[in-house]
Scaffold this active site. Structure first.
Site, short mmCIF file in Angstrom:
data_model
loop_
_atom_site.label_atom_id
_atom_site.label_comp_id
_atom_site.label_asym_id
_atom_site.label_seq_id
_atom_site.Cartn_x
_atom_site.Cartn_y
_atom_site.Cartn_z
N LYS A 13 -32.10 19.53 103.77
CA LYS A 13 -30.89 18.76 103.53
C LYS A 13 -30.93 18.06 102.33
O LYS A 13 -30.02 18.22 101.30
CB LYS A 13 -30.55 17.79 104.53
CG LYS A 13 -30.11 18.42 105.95
CD LYS A 13 -29.42 17.28 106.82
CE LYS A 13 -30.21 16.09 107.34
NZ LYS A 13 -31.47 16.65 108.01
N ARG A 88 -23.89 12.13 112.24
CA ARG A 88 -25.21 12.33 113.29
C ARG A 88 -24.82 12.55 114.75
O ARG A 88 -25.61 12.82 115.76
CB ARG A 88 -26.20 11.37 113.15
CG ARG A 88 -27.31 11.38 112.19
CD ARG A 88 -28.46 12.28 112.27
NE ARG A 88 -29.71 11.80 112.11
CZ ARG A 88 -30.35 11.62 110.82
NH1 ARG A 88 -29.66 11.88 109.69
NH2 ARG A 88 -31.45 11.41 110.76
N ARG A 127 -45.47 16.30 104.93
CA ARG A 127 -44.73 15.52 104.17
C ARG A 127 -45.26 14.29 103.76
O ARG A 127 -45.48 13.40 104.48
CB ARG A 127 -43.19 15.43 104.43
CG ARG A 127 -42.03 15.07 103.59
CD ARG A 127 -40.88 15.82 103.80
NE ARG A 127 -39.96 14.77 104.75
CZ ARG A 127 -38.79 14.87 104.99
NH1 ARG A 127 -38.00 15.93 104.60
NH2 ARG A 127 -38.13 14.23 105.87
N ARG A 161 -44.44 8.65 106.15
CA ARG A 161 -43.27 7.80 106.80
C ARG A 161 -43.82 7.33 108.13
O ARG A 161 -44.30 8.20 108.92
CB ARG A 161 -41.91 8.49 106.61
CG ARG A 161 -41.25 8.06 105.46
CD ARG A 161 -40.06 9.08 105.17
NE ARG A 161 -39.24 9.28 106.34
CZ ARG A 161 -38.04 10.10 106.32
NH1 ARG A 161 -37.83 10.83 105.32
NH2 ARG A 161 -37.55 10.14 107.63
N ARG A 172 -37.63 12.84 117.00
CA ARG A 172 -36.61 13.12 116.24
C ARG A 172 -35.87 14.51 116.47
O ARG A 172 -34.78 14.45 116.48
CB ARG A 172 -36.95 13.01 114.90
CG ARG A 172 -37.19 11.46 114.30
CD ARG A 172 -37.88 11.41 113.00
NE ARG A 172 -37.23 11.87 111.96
CZ ARG A 172 -37.81 12.40 110.80
NH1 ARG A 172 -39.23 12.61 110.80
NH2 ARG A 172 -37.25 12.85 109.98
P1 ADP Z 1 -34.35 13.17 108.71
O1 ADP Z 1 -35.37 13.32 107.80
O2 ADP Z 1 -34.61 12.97 110.00
O3 ADP Z 1 -33.11 13.70 108.33
P2 ADP Z 1 -33.13 10.69 107.67
O4 ADP Z 1 -33.89 10.35 106.40
O5 ADP Z 1 -31.73 11.21 107.32
O6 ADP Z 1 -33.88 11.58 108.50
O7 ADP Z 1 -32.82 9.40 108.56
C1 ADP Z 1 -34.13 8.56 108.93
C2 ADP Z 1 -33.54 7.65 110.10
O8 ADP Z 1 -32.41 6.89 109.74
C3 ADP Z 1 -33.22 8.55 111.38
O9 ADP Z 1 -34.29 8.83 112.13
C4 ADP Z 1 -32.30 7.14 112.06
O10 ADP Z 1 -33.08 6.45 112.50
C5 ADP Z 1 -31.57 6.73 110.79
N1 ADP Z 1 -30.47 7.24 110.41
C6 ADP Z 1 -30.06 7.85 109.36
N2 ADP Z 1 -28.81 8.13 109.32
C7 ADP Z 1 -28.40 8.24 110.46
C8 ADP Z 1 -26.98 8.04 111.22
N3 ADP Z 1 -25.96 8.99 110.70
N4 ADP Z 1 -26.87 7.95 112.25
C9 ADP Z 1 -27.81 7.07 113.04
N5 ADP Z 1 -28.90 7.02 112.33
C10 ADP Z 1 -29.25 7.23 111.15
#
Ligand code: ADP
Ligand code: ZN
Length: 213
Positions: A13, A88, A127, A161, A172
């Site tokens: 993404k 989400r 990563r 991370r 996740r």
């Molecule tokens: P990913 O690599 O899983 O797409 P992100 O960088 O988008 O991860 O998000 C990292 C973390 O931040 C998620 O695991 C969650 O804890 C929190 N997070 C991010 N966006 C949202 C959202 N829209 N709703 C709830 N939690 C979120």
């Protein structure tokens, strides 16, 4: 363009968002980046989000909607935005609809990245992220030019991370299946959904073409 990027962690993404910002000057809005910056800065928001994030769970819808309501009204959103990691959950998607209606705006598309699970796990466990500037590397496909040193900012804090350990990753993916995957049907019903099975530029642009003109 105003686009939602939908897809499991590690689907690409962020990469696609960057590519599309270059195309027409839309801004990338990553709720994950916003939250990580808040955690790093030790703000009240960061403190509220920290525990859920490191376990790979979602933070509350209220917290996220508070962030997004503000963010979408900032001036740089005028040229469009690419929502990376939001919405989400179904309640977030519903709240977004209400918000957009209030702002008199419409989405152009929801781009779903439908990427196989084994590819995702491989990508996430290899990563690495620069703790200073957020640049993303991969130990196999995109290592920094000088080992351990960030190409962009020169920092030597290139880290894995907390939520990219094997355990957090499988959590996740499970959270994604349970809470986020249902958005695919939600947006199919609005006619906005376009699905792709690969995140390369050509596939993405071909899929989006009819939606963004
Ligand atoms: P990913 O690599 O899983 O797409 P992100 O960088 O988008 O991860 O998000 C990292 C973390 O931040 C998620 O695991 C969650 O804890 C929190 N997070 C991010 N966006 C949202 C959202 N829209 N709703 C709830 N939690 C979120
Ligand atoms: Zn850096």
């Amino acid at each position: 363009m105003k686009i939602i990027l939908l897809g499991p962690p590690g689907a690409g993404k962020g990469t696609i968002a960057k590519l599309l910002t270059e195309y027409d000057g839309s801004v990338q809005i990553s709720t994950g980046d916003i939250l990580r910056a808040a955690v790093a800065a030790g703000t009240e928001l960061g403190k509220q989000a920290e525990a859920a994030m490191s376990a790979g769970n979602l933070v509350t819808d209220e917290l996220i909607m508070g962030i997004m309501e503000q963010r979408l009204q900032e001036g740089d959103c005028k040229n469009g935005y690419l929502l990376d990691g939001f919405p989400r959950t179904i309640p977030q998607a519903e709240a977004l609809q209400v918000l957009l209606e209030k702002m008199g705006e419409k989405l152009d598309a929801v781009l779903e990245l439908d990427i196989a699970r084994d590819i995702i796990i491989g990508r996430l466990t290899t990563r690495r992220t620069c703790a200073q500037c957020g640049e993303i590397y991969n130990v196999i496909s995109k290592p920094p030019k000088v080992e351990g040193v960030c190409d962009v900012c020169g920092s030597n804090e290139i880290v894995q991370r907390d939520d990219e350990t094997e355990e957090a990753i499988s959590n996740r993916l499970e959270v994604y299946q349970d809470q986020t995957a249902p958005l695919s049907d939600f947006y199919k019903n609005t006619g906005l959904l376009t699905s792709v099975m690969s995140s390369d530029k050509e596939t993405v642009m071909t899929a989006l073409g009819p939606k963004i003109g």
